[in-house]
Motif scaffolding. Structure first.
Motif, short mmCIF file in Angstrom:
data_model
loop_
_atom_site.label_atom_id
_atom_site.label_comp_id
_atom_site.label_asym_id
_atom_site.label_seq_id
_atom_site.Cartn_x
_atom_site.Cartn_y
_atom_site.Cartn_z
N GLY A 29 1.49 25.83 119.61
CA GLY A 29 1.99 27.21 119.52
C GLY A 29 1.14 28.19 120.30
O GLY A 29 0.78 27.95 121.44
N GLU A 30 0.79 29.30 119.61
CA GLU A 30 0.03 30.39 120.28
C GLU A 30 -1.48 30.13 120.25
O GLU A 30 -2.25 30.99 120.62
CB GLU A 30 0.28 31.71 119.54
CG GLU A 30 1.72 32.05 119.30
CD GLU A 30 1.91 32.84 117.99
OE1 GLU A 30 0.94 33.03 117.23
OE2 GLU A 30 3.06 33.23 117.74
N HIS A 31 -1.87 28.95 119.74
CA HIS A 31 -3.29 28.63 119.60
C HIS A 31 -4.01 29.69 118.76
O HIS A 31 -5.09 30.16 119.14
CB HIS A 31 -3.96 28.45 120.97
CG HIS A 31 -3.27 27.43 121.82
ND1 HIS A 31 -3.25 26.10 121.50
CD2 HIS A 31 -2.56 27.55 122.97
CE1 HIS A 31 -2.55 25.44 122.42
NE2 HIS A 31 -2.12 26.29 123.32
N ASN A 76 1.35 37.18 102.19
CA ASN A 76 2.81 37.05 102.36
C ASN A 76 3.16 37.56 103.75
O ASN A 76 2.85 38.71 104.08
CB ASN A 76 3.54 37.92 101.34
CG ASN A 76 3.41 37.38 99.94
OD1 ASN A 76 4.15 36.51 99.53
ND2 ASN A 76 2.43 37.89 99.19
N TYR A 77 3.78 36.71 104.57
CA TYR A 77 4.24 37.18 105.89
C TYR A 77 5.46 36.39 106.30
O TYR A 77 5.90 35.48 105.58
CB TYR A 77 3.14 37.10 106.94
CG TYR A 77 2.38 35.79 107.06
CD1 TYR A 77 1.26 35.54 106.30
CD2 TYR A 77 2.80 34.80 107.96
CE1 TYR A 77 0.55 34.35 106.42
CE2 TYR A 77 2.09 33.61 108.10
CZ TYR A 77 0.97 33.38 107.32
OH TYR A 77 0.26 32.21 107.45
N LYS A 78 6.04 36.74 107.43
CA LYS A 78 7.24 36.04 107.88
C LYS A 78 6.94 35.20 109.10
O LYS A 78 6.23 35.64 110.01
CB LYS A 78 8.34 37.05 108.20
CG LYS A 78 8.95 37.62 106.93
CD LYS A 78 10.25 38.33 107.18
CE LYS A 78 10.89 38.69 105.84
NZ LYS A 78 11.93 39.69 105.95
N PRO A 83 10.26 33.95 104.98
CA PRO A 83 9.04 34.31 104.24
C PRO A 83 8.10 33.12 104.04
O PRO A 83 8.56 32.00 103.83
CB PRO A 83 9.58 34.81 102.89
CG PRO A 83 10.96 34.30 102.78
CD PRO A 83 11.47 34.07 104.16
N LYS A 84 6.83 33.42 104.15
CA LYS A 84 5.79 32.39 103.93
C LYS A 84 4.74 32.96 102.99
O LYS A 84 4.37 34.13 103.11
CB LYS A 84 5.16 31.99 105.26
CG LYS A 84 4.06 30.95 105.13
CD LYS A 84 3.70 30.33 106.47
CE LYS A 84 2.64 29.24 106.28
NZ LYS A 84 2.31 28.57 107.53
N VAL A 85 4.31 32.16 102.04
CA VAL A 85 3.28 32.55 101.07
C VAL A 85 2.10 31.62 101.28
O VAL A 85 2.28 30.39 101.30
CB VAL A 85 3.80 32.37 99.62
CG1 VAL A 85 2.72 32.71 98.61
CG2 VAL A 85 5.04 33.22 99.40
N1 LIG Z 1 4.60 26.62 117.39
C1 LIG Z 1 4.47 25.33 117.08
N2 LIG Z 1 4.60 24.38 118.02
C2 LIG Z 1 4.47 23.06 117.70
N3 LIG Z 1 4.19 22.61 116.46
C3 LIG Z 1 4.04 23.53 115.49
C4 LIG Z 1 4.16 24.93 115.75
N4 LIG Z 1 3.96 25.58 114.60
C5 LIG Z 1 3.72 24.66 113.67
N5 LIG Z 1 3.77 23.40 114.20
C6 LIG Z 1 3.55 22.14 113.48
O1 LIG Z 1 3.30 22.44 112.13
C7 LIG Z 1 2.14 21.74 111.71
C8 LIG Z 1 1.32 22.70 110.86
O2 LIG Z 1 1.55 22.36 109.58
P1 LIG Z 1 0.49 22.62 108.43
O3 LIG Z 1 -0.91 22.44 108.94
O4 LIG Z 1 0.90 21.83 107.24
O5 LIG Z 1 0.77 24.14 108.06
P2 LIG Z 1 0.21 25.56 108.48
O6 LIG Z 1 -1.25 25.58 108.74
O7 LIG Z 1 0.69 26.50 107.42
O8 LIG Z 1 1.00 25.77 109.84
P3 LIG Z 1 1.08 26.90 110.89
O9 LIG Z 1 -0.04 26.86 111.86
O10 LIG Z 1 2.45 26.83 111.43
O11 LIG Z 1 0.93 28.21 109.98
P4 LIG Z 1 0.46 29.69 110.21
O12 LIG Z 1 0.99 30.45 109.04
O13 LIG Z 1 -1.00 29.80 110.47
O14 LIG Z 1 1.17 30.13 111.54
C9 LIG Z 1 2.56 30.25 111.67
C10 LIG Z 1 2.86 31.47 112.50
O15 LIG Z 1 2.53 32.64 111.74
C11 LIG Z 1 1.60 33.44 112.44
N6 LIG Z 1 0.67 33.98 111.43
C12 LIG Z 1 -0.46 33.37 110.96
N7 LIG Z 1 -1.06 34.16 110.05
C13 LIG Z 1 -0.29 35.29 109.94
C14 LIG Z 1 -0.41 36.47 109.16
N8 LIG Z 1 -1.43 36.66 108.32
N9 LIG Z 1 0.55 37.42 109.31
C15 LIG Z 1 1.59 37.25 110.14
N10 LIG Z 1 1.76 36.12 110.93
C16 LIG Z 1 0.83 35.16 110.81
C17 LIG Z 1 0.93 32.53 113.44
O16 LIG Z 1 0.45 33.22 114.55
C18 LIG Z 1 2.05 31.58 113.79
O17 LIG Z 1 2.87 32.15 114.77
C19 LIG Z 1 1.38 21.32 112.95
O18 LIG Z 1 0.94 20.01 112.84
C20 LIG Z 1 2.39 21.39 114.03
O19 LIG Z 1 2.87 20.08 114.27
#
Ligand SMILES: Nc1ncnc2c1ncn2[C@@H]1O[C@H](COP(=O)(O)OP(=O)(O)OP(=O)(O)OP(=O)(O)OC[C@H]2O[C@@H](n3cnc4c(N)ncnc43)[C@H](O)[C@@H]2O)[C@@H](O)[C@H]1O
Length: 142
Positions: A29-31, A76-78, A83-85
């Motif tokens: 993703g966005e790293h 809580n964010y989207k 929605p994600k918690v």
């Molecule tokens: N784009 C992608 N490409 C390929 N594979 C992917 C992928 N996204 C997820 N995956 C797969 O999903 C698996 C991850 O599973 P898990 O490891 O089980 O779950 P996670 O940490 O909750 O995943 P994620 O990184 O998606 O969550 P976050 O909420 O930080 O992040 C989710 C989003 O929310 C944003 N975000 C993070 N924190 C936020 C906040 N506080 N407020 C608003 N947005 C936020 C992040 O920037 C991001 O865009 C990886 O193994 C990968 O295979």
């Protein structure tokens, strides 16, 4: 709409009496940078998820950590409109020199003081969580 649920640990260590937080950079993703956490599997509790994901993503087990069960915060964010918690607990790495073992899900890690951890996290709710956890961590370390 049912929210997607995740859980993790915000881990700090003490180096020269300063608090540093562990942040991991995703290899997809966005790293983006995040503490160790991940999705709650069906039938799993948030607590068990947080421990499992910390082991999988950072190589740390419960024995490596002092986990403060009474210090937690929910974000809580989207994500893509859904929605994600996310539930986080505060944890201290007992031995600050313990090596972190990343999984394929992350490509880099940093131990950062509050301001830099906030900057790299990029999101206001995580910045606020870090302020609150930093206060607790500072008291717990003194
Ligand atoms: N784009 C992608 N490409 C390929 N594979 C992917 C992928 N996204 C997820 N995956 C797969 O999903 C698996 C991850 O599973 P898990 O490891 O089980 O779950 P996670 O940490 O909750 O995943 P994620 O990184 O998606 O969550 P976050 O909420 O930080 O992040 C989710 C989003 O929310 C944003 N975000 C993070 N924190 C936020 C906040 N506080 N407020 C608003 N947005 C936020 C992040 O920037 C991001 O865009 C990886 O193994 C990968 O295979």
């Amino acid at each position: 709409m049912t929210a997607k649920r995740a859980a993790g640990l915000v881990i700090f260590r003490n180096v020269n009496q300063a608090v540093q937080f562990l942040m991991l950079q995703t290899s997809y993703g966005e790293h983006h940078w995040t503490p160790p956490k991940g999705h709650v599997d069906p039938g799993e509790s948030d607590w068990v998820t947080a421990l499992r994901e910390t082991k999988e993503e950072a190589g740390l087990s419960e024995d490596d950590l002092d986990i403060y069960k009474d210090v937690s915060k929910v974000l809580n964010y989207k994500v893509n409109g859904k929605p994600k918690v996310v539930v986080y607990w505060l944890a201290k790495l007992k031995n600050p020199e313990t090596k972190i073992l990343l999984s394929d899900e992350h490509q880099d890690l940093k131990w950062l003081p509050l301001k830099e951890a906030q900057d790299i996290s990029g999101y206001d709710d995580m910045k606020q969580l870090l302020v609150e956890f930093n206060e607790k961590a500072t008291v717990l370390s003194s």
